[in-house]
Design a protein around this motif. Structure first.
Motif, short mmCIF file in Angstrom:
data_model
loop_
_atom_site.label_atom_id
_atom_site.label_comp_id
_atom_site.label_asym_id
_atom_site.label_seq_id
_atom_site.Cartn_x
_atom_site.Cartn_y
_atom_site.Cartn_z
N VAL A 61 16.28 13.12 0.93
CA VAL A 61 14.89 13.55 1.09
C VAL A 61 14.03 13.03 -0.05
CG1 VAL A 61 13.36 15.57 1.04
CG2 VAL A 61 15.41 15.60 2.47
N TYR A 62 14.48 13.24 -1.28
CA TYR A 62 13.68 12.86 -2.44
C TYR A 62 13.55 11.35 -2.59
CZ TYR A 62 12.20 12.26 -7.29
OH TYR A 62 11.53 11.85 -8.44
N TYR A 63 14.68 10.64 -2.63
CA TYR A 63 14.62 9.19 -2.85
C TYR A 63 14.14 8.46 -1.59
CZ TYR A 63 17.01 10.57 -7.04
OH TYR A 63 17.32 11.19 -8.23
N VAL A 155 14.49 8.71 -10.83
CA VAL A 155 13.24 9.26 -10.32
C VAL A 155 12.56 8.24 -9.43
CG1 VAL A 155 12.82 10.86 -12.24
CG2 VAL A 155 12.03 8.46 -12.41
N VAL A 156 11.59 8.71 -8.63
CA VAL A 156 10.85 7.80 -7.76
C VAL A 156 9.46 7.49 -8.30
CG1 VAL A 156 12.10 8.54 -5.70
CG2 VAL A 156 9.94 9.65 -6.29
N CYS A 157 9.04 8.20 -9.35
CA CYS A 157 7.73 7.90 -9.95
C CYS A 157 7.72 8.39 -11.40
CB CYS A 157 6.59 8.53 -9.16
SG CYS A 157 6.53 10.32 -9.23
N SER A 181 18.11 -2.49 -19.42
CA SER A 181 18.78 -2.05 -18.20
C SER A 181 17.84 -1.30 -17.26
CB SER A 181 19.99 -1.17 -18.54
OG SER A 181 19.57 0.01 -19.18
N LEU A 182 16.54 -1.43 -17.54
CA LEU A 182 15.49 -0.84 -16.70
C LEU A 182 15.54 0.69 -16.68
CD1 LEU A 182 15.40 -3.36 -13.71
CD2 LEU A 182 14.18 -3.43 -15.88
N CYS A 183 15.60 1.22 -17.87
CA CYS A 183 15.44 2.66 -18.07
C CYS A 183 14.20 2.90 -18.93
CB CYS A 183 16.64 3.27 -18.79
SG CYS A 183 18.11 3.48 -17.79
N LEU A 204 14.00 1.83 -9.19
CA LEU A 204 13.25 2.01 -7.95
C LEU A 204 11.75 2.03 -8.22
CD1 LEU A 204 13.06 2.53 -4.94
CD2 LEU A 204 13.49 4.97 -5.38
N VAL A 205 11.34 2.67 -9.28
CA VAL A 205 9.92 2.73 -9.64
C VAL A 205 9.35 1.33 -9.82
CG1 VAL A 205 8.24 3.56 -11.33
CG2 VAL A 205 10.21 4.99 -10.73
N LEU A 206 10.08 0.50 -10.56
CA LEU A 206 9.62 -0.85 -10.83
C LEU A 206 9.62 -1.71 -9.57
CD1 LEU A 206 11.43 -1.46 -14.24
CD2 LEU A 206 9.00 -1.00 -13.88
N ALA A 207 10.62 -1.51 -8.72
CA ALA A 207 10.67 -2.26 -7.47
C ALA A 207 9.48 -1.91 -6.58
CB ALA A 207 11.98 -1.98 -6.73
#
Length: 229
Positions: A61-63, A155-157, A181-183, A204-207
Protein backbone atom coordinates in the motif's frame (compact mmCIF):
# COMPACT_ATOMS: atom_id res chain seq x y z
CA UNK A 1 -1.49 20.10 19.98
CA UNK A 2 1.79 18.94 21.49
CA UNK A 3 -0.16 16.95 24.08
CA UNK A 4 -2.22 15.26 21.35
CA UNK A 5 0.89 14.37 19.36
CA UNK A 6 2.62 12.98 22.44
CA UNK A 7 -0.31 10.57 22.94
CA UNK A 8 -0.12 9.44 19.33
CA UNK A 9 3.64 9.19 19.53
CA UNK A 10 3.60 6.88 22.51
CA UNK A 11 1.27 4.51 20.66
CA UNK A 12 3.26 4.55 17.45
CA UNK A 13 6.60 4.11 19.21
CA UNK A 14 5.25 1.03 20.96
CA UNK A 15 4.26 -0.55 17.65
CA UNK A 16 7.22 0.39 15.45
CA UNK A 17 9.80 -2.37 15.06
CA UNK A 18 12.83 -0.55 16.41
CA UNK A 19 14.41 -3.69 17.85
CA UNK A 20 13.92 -5.99 14.87
CA UNK A 21 16.86 -8.24 14.05
CA UNK A 22 15.75 -9.14 10.51
CA UNK A 23 14.29 -6.50 8.23
CA UNK A 24 11.89 -6.87 5.35
CA UNK A 25 12.65 -4.84 2.25
CA UNK A 26 9.72 -3.84 0.03
CA UNK A 27 9.08 -6.22 -2.86
CA UNK A 28 9.30 -3.44 -5.44
CA UNK A 29 9.02 -5.80 -8.42
CA UNK A 30 6.04 -7.61 -6.97
CA UNK A 31 4.32 -4.33 -6.12
CA UNK A 32 4.77 -3.02 -9.64
CA UNK A 33 3.50 -6.29 -11.13
CA UNK A 34 0.33 -6.55 -9.04
CA UNK A 35 -1.63 -4.13 -11.23
CA UNK A 36 -4.00 -1.27 -10.54
CA UNK A 37 -7.03 -3.35 -9.55
CA UNK A 38 -5.19 -5.34 -6.89
CA UNK A 39 -3.53 -2.21 -5.56
CA UNK A 40 -6.84 -0.34 -5.36
CA UNK A 41 -8.31 -3.28 -3.44
CA UNK A 42 -5.46 -3.20 -0.92
CA UNK A 43 -5.77 0.57 -0.54
CA UNK A 44 -9.52 0.27 0.09
CA UNK A 45 -8.89 -2.36 2.75
CA UNK A 46 -6.26 -0.13 4.34
CA UNK A 47 -8.59 2.87 4.42
CA UNK A 48 -11.27 0.64 5.95
CA UNK A 49 -8.80 -0.30 8.71
CA UNK A 50 -8.70 -3.97 7.80
CA UNK A 51 -6.77 -5.60 10.64
CA UNK A 52 -6.04 -8.70 8.53
CA UNK A 53 -3.58 -6.79 6.33
CA UNK A 54 -0.09 -8.25 6.69
CA UNK A 55 3.11 -6.20 6.86
CA UNK A 56 3.74 -7.19 3.22
CA UNK A 57 0.28 -5.83 2.32
CA UNK A 58 0.96 -2.61 4.20
CA UNK A 59 4.26 -2.17 2.38
CA UNK A 60 2.47 -2.74 -0.92
CA UNK A 61 0.00 0.00 0.00
CA UNK A 62 2.65 2.51 1.05
CA UNK A 63 5.33 1.91 -1.59
CA UNK A 64 2.71 1.23 -4.24
CA UNK A 65 1.62 4.86 -3.93
CA UNK A 66 4.61 5.68 -6.13
CA UNK A 67 3.27 3.57 -8.99
CA UNK A 68 -0.53 3.66 -8.83
CA UNK A 69 -1.58 7.28 -8.85
CA UNK A 70 -1.37 8.17 -5.15
CA UNK A 71 1.74 10.34 -4.84
CA UNK A 72 2.73 11.22 -1.29
CA UNK A 73 2.32 14.97 -1.65
CA UNK A 74 2.17 16.90 1.60
CA UNK A 75 0.23 19.91 2.79
CA UNK A 76 0.96 23.50 1.92
CA UNK A 77 1.47 24.55 5.53
CA UNK A 78 1.31 28.27 4.75
CA UNK A 79 -2.08 27.77 3.15
CA UNK A 80 -3.23 25.59 6.04
CA UNK A 81 -2.16 28.20 8.60
CA UNK A 82 -3.87 30.98 6.65
CA UNK A 83 -7.11 29.00 6.42
CA UNK A 84 -7.00 28.14 10.11
CA UNK A 85 -6.38 31.76 11.16
CA UNK A 86 -8.99 33.34 8.89
CA UNK A 87 -11.69 30.69 8.57
CA UNK A 88 -11.18 28.26 11.44
CA UNK A 89 -10.84 24.52 11.90
CA UNK A 90 -13.83 23.48 9.78
CA UNK A 91 -12.35 24.98 6.63
CA UNK A 92 -8.94 23.64 7.61
CA UNK A 93 -10.46 20.15 7.73
CA UNK A 94 -11.94 20.63 4.27
CA UNK A 95 -8.53 21.61 2.92
CA UNK A 96 -6.71 18.69 4.57
CA UNK A 97 -9.37 16.27 3.35
CA UNK A 98 -8.92 17.58 -0.20
CA UNK A 99 -5.20 16.78 0.02
CA UNK A 100 -5.86 13.30 1.44
CA UNK A 101 -8.29 12.63 -1.41
CA UNK A 102 -5.40 12.63 -3.88
CA UNK A 103 -2.55 11.78 -1.51
CA UNK A 104 -3.99 9.49 1.18
CA UNK A 105 -0.71 8.05 2.45
CA UNK A 106 1.35 11.11 3.36
CA UNK A 107 2.38 10.74 7.01
CA UNK A 108 2.36 14.45 7.85
CA UNK A 109 -1.08 15.00 6.33
CA UNK A 110 -2.54 12.04 8.24
CA UNK A 111 -0.99 13.40 11.43
CA UNK A 112 -2.52 16.84 10.84
CA UNK A 113 -5.93 15.31 10.13
CA UNK A 114 -5.65 13.30 13.35
CA UNK A 115 -5.01 16.48 15.33
CA UNK A 116 -7.89 18.36 13.72
CA UNK A 117 -10.25 15.46 14.34
CA UNK A 118 -9.17 15.22 17.97
CA UNK A 119 -9.90 18.89 18.59
CA UNK A 120 -13.25 18.55 16.80
CA UNK A 121 -14.13 15.60 19.09
CA UNK A 122 -14.52 13.42 16.00
CA UNK A 123 -13.57 10.07 17.52
CA UNK A 124 -14.20 8.04 14.37
CA UNK A 125 -11.79 10.08 12.24
CA UNK A 126 -9.32 10.37 15.11
CA UNK A 127 -9.12 6.60 15.39
CA UNK A 128 -8.99 6.07 11.61
CA UNK A 129 -6.12 8.52 11.10
CA UNK A 130 -4.20 7.12 14.05
CA UNK A 131 -4.63 3.55 12.78
CA UNK A 132 -3.52 4.43 9.25
CA UNK A 133 -0.56 6.52 10.44
CA UNK A 134 0.63 3.82 12.83
CA UNK A 135 0.34 1.05 10.24
CA UNK A 136 2.37 3.06 7.70
CA UNK A 137 5.05 3.61 10.34
CA UNK A 138 5.04 -0.17 10.94
CA UNK A 139 5.54 -0.76 7.20
CA UNK A 140 8.44 1.69 7.02
CA UNK A 141 10.16 0.45 10.19
CA UNK A 142 9.98 -3.12 8.91
CA UNK A 143 12.60 -2.06 6.33
CA UNK A 144 15.34 -1.06 8.77
CA UNK A 145 16.36 0.84 11.89
CA UNK A 146 17.90 3.96 10.25
CA UNK A 147 21.24 3.33 11.97
CA UNK A 148 23.31 2.63 8.87
CA UNK A 149 23.16 2.76 5.09
CA UNK A 150 22.50 -1.00 5.00
CA UNK A 151 19.57 -0.67 7.41
CA UNK A 152 18.20 2.64 6.14
CA UNK A 153 14.46 3.28 6.30
CA UNK A 154 12.78 3.16 2.89
CA UNK A 155 10.48 6.09 2.12
CA UNK A 156 8.55 7.34 -0.90
CA UNK A 157 9.10 11.06 -0.28
CA UNK A 158 11.41 13.37 1.67
CA UNK A 159 8.41 14.82 3.53
CA UNK A 160 7.91 11.45 5.24
CA UNK A 161 11.54 11.46 6.40
CA UNK A 162 10.97 14.63 8.40
CA UNK A 163 7.65 13.48 9.82
CA UNK A 164 9.40 10.34 11.10
CA UNK A 165 12.27 12.31 12.61
CA UNK A 166 10.08 14.92 14.28
CA UNK A 167 7.19 12.78 15.51
CA UNK A 168 8.46 9.19 15.75
CA UNK A 169 12.16 9.54 16.56
CA UNK A 170 11.48 12.85 18.37
CA UNK A 171 14.74 14.38 17.19
CA UNK A 172 15.83 17.62 15.52
CA UNK A 173 17.45 17.21 12.09
CA UNK A 174 20.46 19.36 11.27
CA UNK A 175 22.75 18.66 8.29
CA UNK A 176 21.83 16.41 5.38
CA UNK A 177 23.96 14.72 2.70
CA UNK A 178 23.31 12.19 -0.05
CA UNK A 179 25.59 9.14 0.20
CA UNK A 180 27.10 7.22 -2.71
CA UNK A 181 24.65 4.39 -2.02
CA UNK A 182 21.72 6.80 -2.45
CA UNK A 183 20.78 7.28 1.16
CA UNK A 184 19.91 10.54 2.85
CA UNK A 185 22.30 10.75 5.78
CA UNK A 186 20.81 13.21 8.24
CA UNK A 187 22.59 14.43 11.36
CA UNK A 188 20.19 14.58 14.28
CA UNK A 189 20.18 15.80 17.86
CA UNK A 190 18.22 13.78 20.41
CA UNK A 191 16.37 15.26 23.39
CA UNK A 192 19.37 14.53 25.65
CA UNK A 193 21.72 16.36 23.27
CA UNK A 194 23.29 13.30 21.62
CA UNK A 195 24.34 13.86 18.01
CA UNK A 196 24.29 10.98 15.55
CA UNK A 197 23.36 10.19 11.94
CA UNK A 198 20.21 8.48 10.68
CA UNK A 199 19.74 7.06 7.19
CA UNK A 200 16.84 6.96 4.75
CA UNK A 201 16.96 4.96 1.54
CA UNK A 202 15.91 7.35 -1.24
CA UNK A 203 16.47 5.26 -4.35
CA UNK A 204 12.75 5.37 -5.13
CA UNK A 205 12.49 9.08 -4.29
CA UNK A 206 15.30 9.92 -6.69
CA UNK A 207 13.90 7.69 -9.42
CA UNK A 208 10.55 9.46 -9.15
CA UNK A 209 12.24 12.86 -9.30
CA UNK A 210 14.25 11.84 -12.36
CA UNK A 211 11.10 10.56 -14.03
CA UNK A 212 9.36 13.87 -13.44
CA UNK A 213 11.97 15.71 -15.50
CA UNK A 214 12.51 12.99 -18.09
CA UNK A 215 11.30 13.07 -21.69
CA UNK A 216 11.15 9.26 -21.77
CA UNK A 217 7.66 8.14 -22.83
CA UNK A 218 8.02 4.56 -21.58
CA UNK A 219 5.96 3.53 -18.53
CA UNK A 220 7.82 4.19 -15.28
CA UNK A 221 9.59 1.15 -13.90
CA UNK A 222 11.77 1.16 -10.80
CA UNK A 223 14.54 -1.36 -10.18
CA UNK A 224 15.94 -1.38 -6.67
CA UNK A 225 19.67 -1.90 -6.19
CA UNK A 226 20.10 -4.01 -3.08
CA UNK A 227 23.09 -3.28 -0.86
CA UNK A 228 25.42 -6.11 -0.04
CA UNK A 229 25.38 -7.22 3.64
Amino acid sequence: MKHVLSILLACVLSSAGFAQEAFLLPDYEGIQNMGQAQYDSLLSRFQAQDTTLSIVDLQAVYYGSAFYGNPSNGLDNRRLNAITETKGNEDAILYVDSVLATSPLNLGTLLTRFTLAYHAHDTITTHACYWQYARLVDAIYATGDARSEKTALHVVCVDDEYTIMWYVMQVDPEGQTLTSSLCDKIDIVTKNGTRLPVYFDVQLVLALNNRMFSSDKKPFHFTYTKREP
